[in-house]
Design a protein around this motif. Structure first.
Motif, mmCIF file in Angstrom:
data_model
loop_
_atom_site.group_PDB
_atom_site.id
_atom_site.type_symbol
_atom_site.label_atom_id
_atom_site.label_comp_id
_atom_site.label_asym_id
_atom_site.label_seq_id
_atom_site.Cartn_x
_atom_site.Cartn_y
_atom_site.Cartn_z
ATOM 1 N N GLU A 18 0.821 -1.213 0.000
ATOM 2 C CA GLU A 18 0.000 0.000 0.000
ATOM 3 C C GLU A 18 0.855 1.264 0.000
ATOM 4 O O GLU A 18 0.319 2.364 -0.152
ATOM 5 N N GLN A 27 4.969 -2.910 -9.961
ATOM 6 C CA GLN A 27 4.676 -2.682 -11.379
ATOM 7 C C GLN A 27 5.415 -3.684 -12.262
ATOM 8 O O GLN A 27 4.888 -4.152 -13.277
ATOM 9 N N ASN A 34 0.470 -9.800 -16.004
ATOM 10 C CA ASN A 34 -0.470 -9.367 -17.035
ATOM 11 C C ASN A 34 -0.056 -9.886 -18.416
ATOM 12 O O ASN A 34 -0.890 -10.393 -19.186
ATOM 13 N N THR A 177 -10.662 -8.084 -15.334
ATOM 14 C CA THR A 177 -10.612 -6.620 -15.250
ATOM 15 C C THR A 177 -9.265 -6.210 -14.678
ATOM 16 O O THR A 177 -8.522 -7.026 -14.113
ATOM 17 N N MET A 178 -8.979 -4.912 -14.797
ATOM 18 C CA MET A 178 -7.726 -4.391 -14.261
ATOM 19 C C MET A 178 -7.680 -4.554 -12.743
ATOM 20 O O MET A 178 -6.634 -4.885 -12.176
ATOM 21 N N GLU A 179 -8.832 -4.324 -12.091
ATOM 22 C CA GLU A 179 -8.878 -4.458 -10.632
ATOM 23 C C GLU A 179 -8.573 -5.899 -10.208
ATOM 24 O O GLU A 179 -7.840 -6.134 -9.241
ATOM 25 N N LYS A 180 -9.143 -6.861 -10.929
ATOM 26 C CA LYS A 180 -8.888 -8.266 -10.618
ATOM 27 C C LYS A 180 -7.422 -8.623 -10.855
ATOM 28 O O LYS A 180 -6.808 -9.354 -10.079
ATOM 29 N N VAL A 182 -4.896 -6.612 -10.642
ATOM 30 C CA VAL A 182 -4.112 -6.010 -9.553
ATOM 31 C C VAL A 182 -4.171 -6.897 -8.314
ATOM 32 O O VAL A 182 -3.151 -7.124 -7.644
ATOM 33 N N ILE A 183 -5.360 -7.419 -8.013
ATOM 34 C CA ILE A 183 -5.499 -8.321 -6.855
ATOM 35 C C ILE A 183 -4.643 -9.570 -7.043
ATOM 36 O O ILE A 183 -3.947 -10.009 -6.118
ATOM 37 N N LYS A 186 -1.014 -8.673 -6.609
ATOM 38 C CA LYS A 186 -0.686 -8.461 -5.192
ATOM 39 C C LYS A 186 -0.576 -9.791 -4.454
ATOM 40 O O LYS A 186 0.331 -9.981 -3.636
#
Length: 285
Positions: A18, A27, A34, A177-180, A182-183, A186
């Motif tokens: 965070e 990144q 990705n 999705t982009m949010e998924k 990112v999860i 992480k």
């Protein structure tokens, strides 16, 4: 102790993710995750595409999910399904039962074909070593090492998907999705750190075990040397004792021989004396 360390590392890594300090490293990993998911098939990544479509790897994903969710290791799983024989392998039919409990989305014909591939040495059995080898192989191919998110081509839809072996959540390519992502990235970062700690702990335990075995071996060798030395000293003592005994027996035999010889000489001398006396002295009438 390992559980506490892993819990601490997981908590620290999630807080660290965070912060801006993690941005560069995250990144980099995000791009890797990705690109791996969206990379189109090509000649350069033929081996990867083959692994993503390999039904053997898919089955091992579901096997690993069962291991993780039930808190088992491969040997425990085998013992559950080998009818309590204690053997370190499963028959083809027993492994089919394992597949039925994992919920792998494959037909009986597909499972039969996969089982024939799993039986590497064609002996009619699938051993713990064979399964462990395939399990480790798919971990290196289908996603980040240690991460619960596994990527493969769904055999029913022929579409790339991400599958969380802990929660059972599955995300196909069209729903990503982009949010998924990112999860997923992480989680990959967290479990990457956890995997490093597991490997470090494993190496440390292995080093400790080697050191313990060296100490034990040294003690065993020292004990064997002391026993050998004691036996050698005892043999030397017995040898000296045996020499002394032989010398005593030799002296005793010599002494007895001298006494016997002296006795015989005295007896012979006496008999000779009697004979001479009888021959030289006139007997009275």
């Amino acid at each position: 102790e390992l559980a506490k360390n892993l819990e601490h590392i997981e908590k620290f890594t999630r807080v660290w993710l965070e912060n801006k300090d993690s941005e560069h490293e995250f990144q980099k990993l995000f791009k890797e995750v990705n690109d791996a998911f969206y990379a189109p098939p090509s000649v350069d990544n033929f081996a990867r595409e083959k692994a993503l479509n390999d039904p053997v790897n898919l089955i091992m994903v579901y096997v690993e999910a069962k291991l993780v969710n039930d808190g088992l290791i491969m040997a425990d799983l085998i013992q559950q399904f080998n009818d309590g024989t204690g053997d370190n392998f499963l028959t083809h039919e027993q492994f089919r039962k394992v597949m039925n409990t994992t919920g792998v989305p494959m037909s009986d014909i597909q499972i039969r074909d996969v089982i024939s591939k799993l039986d590497i040495d064609n002996d009619g059995y699938i051993s713990n070593d064979e399964l462990a080898e395939l399990l480790n192989a798919q971990r290196d191919v289908l996603g980040q090492p240690g991460s619960p998110w596994k990527q493969y081509v769904d055999p029913a839809l022929s579409i790339m998907c991400y599958h969380n072996i802990i929660t059972g959540e599955k995300i196909i390519e069209g729903n990503m999705t982009m949010e998924k992502m990112v999860i997923i990235a992480k989680e990959a970062m967290v479990h990457k750190k956890l995997q490093v700690e597991r490997e470090r702990t494993h190496d440390a335990k292995l080093a400790d075990w080697v050191e313990i075995m060296r100490d034990y071996s040294a003690k065993v060798i020292q004990g064997m040397y002391r026993v050998w030395k004691a036996r050698n000293e005892r043999r030397k003592h017995l040898w000296k004792t045996d020499i002394d005994r032989q010398e005593q027996e030799h002296l005793f035999r010599n002494e007895m021989a001298t006494r016997i010889a002296a006795w015989w000489r005295s007896r012979i001398g006496l008999e000779v004396y009697k004979f001479v006396v009888e021959c030289t002295i006139e007997k009275l009438p």
